[in-house]
Design a protein around this motif. Structure first.
Motif, PDB file in Angstrom:
ATOM      1  N   ASP A  15     -24.815 -12.494  -7.093  1.00  0.00           N
ATOM      2  CA  ASP A  15     -24.485 -12.109  -5.532  1.00  0.00           C
ATOM      3  C   ASP A  15     -23.481 -13.157  -5.109  1.00  0.00           C
ATOM      4  OD1 ASP A  15     -26.027  -9.832  -5.800  1.00  0.00           O
ATOM      5  OD2 ASP A  15     -27.690 -10.704  -4.691  1.00  0.00           O
ATOM      6  N   GLY A  48     -29.935 -13.276 -10.513  1.00  0.00           N
ATOM      7  CA  GLY A  48     -29.476 -12.144  -9.509  1.00  0.00           C
ATOM      8  C   GLY A  48     -28.772 -12.881  -8.375  1.00  0.00           C
ATOM      9  N   LEU A  49     -29.464 -14.185  -7.540  1.00  0.00           N
ATOM     10  CA  LEU A  49     -28.624 -14.679  -6.692  1.00  0.00           C
ATOM     11  C   LEU A  49     -27.496 -15.106  -7.016  1.00  0.00           C
ATOM     12  CD1 LEU A  49     -29.248 -15.553  -3.690  1.00  0.00           C
ATOM     13  CD2 LEU A  49     -30.201 -17.610  -4.837  1.00  0.00           C
ATOM     14  N   LYS A  98     -34.575 -13.692 -10.453  1.00  0.00           N
ATOM     15  CA  LYS A  98     -34.241 -13.977  -8.983  1.00  0.00           C
ATOM     16  C   LYS A  98     -33.095 -14.994  -8.996  1.00  0.00           C
ATOM     17  CE  LYS A  98     -37.246 -12.541  -5.622  1.00  0.00           C
ATOM     18  NZ  LYS A  98     -38.261 -12.825  -4.713  1.00  0.00           N
ATOM     19  N   LYS A 148     -19.852 -12.442  -6.587  1.00  0.00           N
ATOM     20  CA  LYS A 148     -19.397 -11.402  -6.354  1.00  0.00           C
ATOM     21  C   LYS A 148     -18.612 -11.653  -4.823  1.00  0.00           C
ATOM     22  CE  LYS A 148     -22.167  -7.888  -8.422  1.00  0.00           C
ATOM     23  NZ  LYS A 148     -23.209  -7.007  -8.121  1.00  0.00           N
ATOM     24  N   GLY A 149     -19.569 -12.336  -4.050  1.00  0.00           N
ATOM     25  CA  GLY A 149     -19.080 -12.605  -2.565  1.00  0.00           C
ATOM     26  C   GLY A 149     -17.789 -13.644  -2.697  1.00  0.00           C
ATOM     27  N   SER A 169     -14.972 -11.586  -3.697  1.00  0.00           N
ATOM     28  CA  SER A 169     -14.390 -10.396  -2.693  1.00  0.00           C
ATOM     29  C   SER A 169     -13.684 -11.365  -1.669  1.00  0.00           C
ATOM     30  CB  SER A 169     -15.678 -10.158  -2.075  1.00  0.00           C
ATOM     31  OG  SER A 169     -15.572  -9.366  -1.074  1.00  0.00           O
TER      32      SER A 169
END
Length: 66
Positions: free
Chosen positions: A30, A26-27, A23, A33-34, A37
């Motif tokens: 993320d 994975g966090l 977890k 990716k943010g 972006s």
């Protein structure tokens, strides 16, 4: 009283036990990716966007067809 290395180690161990390594990784993925972006959005120049069409030109085209 300052925070020592043992207190930090205990907190890290508790976080890993509560959330698990999967977890947390994975966090972090993320979050990465943010950030990518956001950077991509900030790098795009506003002038790169096409100019909007004049709405009155579209209305005249439809009136001519009638």
């Amino acid at each position: 009283m300052s925070i020592g290395i043992w207190q930090i180690a205990i907190v890290v161990i508790l976080v890993v036990l509560l959330f698990g390594r999967g977890k947390i990784s994975g966090l972090m993925g993320d979050v990465a990716k943010g950030i990518k972006s956001f950077k991509k959005g900030m790098a795009t120049d506003i002038t790169d966007e096409p100019q909007p069409k004049n709405v009155s030109e579209n209305n005249q085209d439809t009136k001519d067809k009638e």
